[in-house]
Design a protein around this motif. Structure first.
Motif, PDB file in Angstrom:
ATOM      1  N   LEU A  99      42.786  45.312  29.202  1.00 19.91           N
ATOM      2  CA  LEU A  99      42.942  44.721  30.525  1.00 19.91           C
ATOM      3  C   LEU A  99      42.243  43.364  30.621  1.00 19.91           C
ATOM      4  O   LEU A  99      42.734  42.436  31.266  1.00 19.91           O
ATOM      5  CB  LEU A  99      42.403  45.660  31.596  1.00 19.91           C
ATOM      6  N   ARG A 100      41.101  43.254  29.986  1.00 18.10           N
ATOM      7  CA  ARG A 100      40.374  41.974  29.989  1.00 18.10           C
ATOM      8  C   ARG A 100      41.223  40.898  29.307  1.00 18.10           C
ATOM      9  O   ARG A 100      41.286  39.750  29.772  1.00 18.10           O
ATOM     10  CB  ARG A 100      39.036  42.150  29.274  1.00 18.10           C
ATOM     11  N   TRP A 101      41.848  41.259  28.203  1.00 25.59           N
ATOM     12  CA  TRP A 101      42.701  40.318  27.477  1.00 25.59           C
ATOM     13  C   TRP A 101      43.921  39.927  28.310  1.00 25.59           C
ATOM     14  O   TRP A 101      44.365  38.781  28.296  1.00 25.59           O
ATOM     15  CB  TRP A 101      43.133  40.944  26.153  1.00 25.59           C
ATOM     16  N   ARG A 102      44.432  40.901  29.099  1.00 31.13           N
ATOM     17  CA  ARG A 102      45.608  40.656  29.933  1.00 31.13           C
ATOM     18  C   ARG A 102      45.263  40.033  31.283  1.00 31.13           C
ATOM     19  O   ARG A 102      46.156  39.672  32.048  1.00 31.13           O
ATOM     20  CB  ARG A 102      46.339  41.977  30.179  1.00 31.13           C
ATOM     21  N   GLY A 103      43.963  39.916  31.578  1.00 28.36           N
ATOM     22  CA  GLY A 103      43.549  39.323  32.837  1.00 28.36           C
ATOM     23  C   GLY A 103      43.631  40.263  34.027  1.00 28.36           C
ATOM     24  O   GLY A 103      43.644  39.800  35.173  1.00 28.36           O
ATOM     25  N   GLY A 104      43.684  41.566  33.776  1.00 30.18           N
ATOM     26  CA  GLY A 104      43.826  42.511  34.883  1.00 30.18           C
ATOM     27  C   GLY A 104      42.668  43.479  35.031  1.00 30.18           C
ATOM     28  O   GLY A 104      42.809  44.533  35.664  1.00 30.18           O
ATOM     29  N   LEU A 105      41.508  43.167  34.468  1.00 29.93           N
ATOM     30  CA  LEU A 105      40.385  44.105  34.491  1.00 29.93           C
ATOM     31  C   LEU A 105      39.968  44.456  35.908  1.00 29.93           C
ATOM     32  O   LEU A 105      39.610  45.604  36.187  1.00 29.93           O
ATOM     33  CB  LEU A 105      39.201  43.497  33.726  1.00 29.93           C
ATOM     34  N   PHE A 106      40.007  43.499  36.815  1.00 28.67           N
ATOM     35  CA  PHE A 106      39.509  43.727  38.176  1.00 28.67           C
ATOM     36  C   PHE A 106      40.622  44.055  39.172  1.00 28.67           C
ATOM     37  O   PHE A 106      40.348  44.244  40.352  1.00 28.67           O
ATOM     38  CB  PHE A 106      38.753  42.477  38.655  1.00 28.67           C
ATOM     39  N   ARG A 107      41.883  44.147  38.679  1.00 30.98           N
ATOM     40  CA  ARG A 107      42.998  44.393  39.590  1.00 30.98           C
ATOM     41  C   ARG A 107      43.746  45.678  39.319  1.00 30.98           C
ATOM     42  O   ARG A 107      44.495  46.150  40.178  1.00 30.98           O
ATOM     43  CB  ARG A 107      43.983  43.217  39.511  1.00 30.98           C
ATOM     44  N   SER A 108      43.583  46.258  38.139  1.00 30.97           N
ATOM     45  CA  SER A 108      44.328  47.477  37.799  1.00 30.97           C
ATOM     46  C   SER A 108      43.762  48.672  38.557  1.00 30.97           C
ATOM     47  O   SER A 108      42.687  49.191  38.229  1.00 30.97           O
ATOM     48  CB  SER A 108      44.259  47.722  36.293  1.00 30.97           C
ATOM     49  N   ARG A 109      44.488  49.148  39.561  1.00 33.91           N
ATOM     50  CA  ARG A 109      43.986  50.258  40.364  1.00 33.91           C
ATOM     51  C   ARG A 109      43.894  51.564  39.572  1.00 33.91           C
ATOM     52  O   ARG A 109      42.919  52.313  39.742  1.00 33.91           O
ATOM     53  CB  ARG A 109      44.844  50.438  41.618  1.00 33.91           C
TER      54      ARG A 109
END
Length: 479
Positions: free
Chosen positions: A346-356
């Motif tokens: 998720l960090r690599w995809r830029g979604g670490l703080f948005r993936s519910r």
């Protein structure tokens, strides 16, 4: 009481109190090091987010530290009240080790705790950072001595028995007994992981409720880096610990695996699930994988793991409990590794703080580290039974001469008092977590205790604030 004997009630009381107690030192160990890292990063980078997180978690640390001290005192008294025969037999070893813990670790922590909690605006930044580091080191030293004492009970070395009592003859052998290095690393790493998932769950809770700021994001990011890097290391340490246990306590390994018989002459399978039946001497409803038990436990394709039937019935631990507590610990450890790997993706995809879905998983995993620690302690302590000092003294011979009525009364009293006292403390700590870190955005807070221009008189003063007043919270000092 329910057909139980005084020995059963004494064991239940000790298990209950130690289960409550171990939660607080585990978080204390992890948070103390986390605070040292946060302050060090703030001094190096001067980024306000690290200072804000330091002030936030120091309040939770203060509450947790206080509850750990109180619950720890109870543990010490129980050795004399409920296990006097054990204290008479092995007190010459366990007594000095626990004394060293007080003289080194507790005095070190207590000496610098006040500076750490209340000295932010009263001493220089270097001295304050030194105090925080000393408190963190104190928690590790405390772990060292406690694990030395407990590990000696698992794998006793460096002693002679004279007139029915243990007499230490080699303190280095006593302290650095065969299981001590593995147990120390395993417990310390478990405390770091438990704290990481506690911190990560706190951040996930706020993000799921739409509170997104740099401090919350930093909490989650740091927690997930810890999970990614340390969870696999913990699995490796656990493997080494398992090999050590196989060498020195083979019956414990047999109970953990629910493995009863080696008559087939084949390599040992790994039983994934099943129900070890102590009366029928078999594991019922088992689901197993051929050879995998030998591969994992002996690192070979043909060596067999010792079986429970190779040991007298009176020397076997309760495999039903140990089998499942071990699997709970392992399952949670694998989940921690999964969370760490998912966070990296998720960090690599830029979604670490948005993936519910990921944030919900982090939230549910909040208590996982503490549950894994409890499961691990149940495994190691119940797996040692029926011995209180392995191979030397049976638990039945270690208990004090109390009646069932006396033990029933004290057990019920402990349950009621603990749930009221520590339930209140844990509830207050969770309120602090829900409050979240206050971001000062460059504003310099005042002096004195939280929200007041004074010097606090007690550690828990570090948490006094209006829990529902965000405007007042913004004026908190750096304590």
């Amino acid at each position: 009481m329910f057909g139980l004997e005084a020995l059963d009630l004494a064991r239940m009381q000790f298990a209950f109190t130690v289960s409550f107690h171990i939660i607080f030192p585990a978080i204390t160990i992890g948070l103390a090091s986390y605070l040292a890292v946060l302050e060090g990063l703030w001094l190096k980078t001067e980024q306000e987010v690290y200072r804000d997180l330091y002030h936030f978690w120091s309040k939770i640390f203060a509450v947790n530290f206080g509850m750990g001290v109180v619950s720890g005192l109870v543990m010490a008294y129980q050795f004399g009240t409920n296990w006097s025969a054990f204290s008479d037999f092995a007190g010459s070893v366990t007594g000095p080790l626990l004394t060293y813990e007080v003289l080194t670790a507790f005095f070190l922590e207590a000496g610098f705790l006040g500076v750490m909690l209340f000295g932010w605006n009263r001493v220089g930044p270097g001295l304050h950072f030194f105090a925080t580091v000393m408190v963190a080191i104190g928690t590790i030293i405390s772990t060292f001595w406690i694990l030395a004492s407990n590990s000696w009970m698992q794998t006793p070395q460096g002693f002679e028995i004279i007139d029915g009592r243990v007499v230490p003859v080699d303190w280095l052998a006593v302290i650095f007994n065969p299981s001590f290095p593995y147990r120390l690393l395993h417990m310390a790493t478990a405390a770091f992981l438990a704290t990481a998932f506690f911190v990560g769950a706190s951040a996930a809770w706020h993000l799921l409720r739409g509170r997104d700021n740099p401090a919350i994001r930093k909490m989650l990011s740091m927690a997930m880096w810890m999970a990614l890097l340390v969870a696999p290391v913990q699995a490796f340490i656990g493997d080494l610990h398992g090999l050590n246990t196989l060498k020195h306590q083979p019956v414990k390994i047999a109970a953990m695996e629910g493995h009863w018989d080696n008559s087939s002459g084949e390599a040992t399978p790994l039983i994934l699930f099943g129900w070890p039946d102590m009366e029928r001497e078999e594991t019922r409803f088992k689901v197993e994988i051929p050879y995998l038990g030998s591969i994992i436990l002996t690192h070979s394709l043909d060596k067999q793991v010792p079986a429970l039937k190779e040991f007298p019935k009176e020397d076997r631990p309760n495999s039903t409990v140990v089998f499942w507590s071990f699997r709970i610990m392992v399952a949670l450890g694998l989940l921690m590794i999964l969370v760490g790997v998912w966070s990296l993706w998720l960090r690599w995809r830029g979604g670490l703080f948005r993936s519910r879905p990921f944030l919900y998983l982090c939230l549910w995993m909040g208590p996982s580290g503490l549950i894994a620690i409890l499961a691990g302690w149940f495994t190691t302590e119940m797996g040692r039974q029926p011995w209180v000092v392995y191979g030397l003294m049976r638990t039945a011979d270690a208990v004090s001469n109390h009646s069932v009525a006396q033990m029933s009364l004290t057990l019920v009293s402990f349950v009621v008092v603990y749930f009221v006292l520590f339930g209140t403390g844990i509830g207050y700590m969770m309120r602090l977590v829900r409050k979240g870190p206050v971001t000062h955005e460059g504003k310099e807070p005042g002096t004195g205790g939280p929200g007041q221009h004074r010097t606090p008189a007690r550690p828990l003063s570090a948490t006094e604030e209006g829990m529902d007043d965000d405007d007042n919270a913004a004026t908190l000092p750096r304590t």
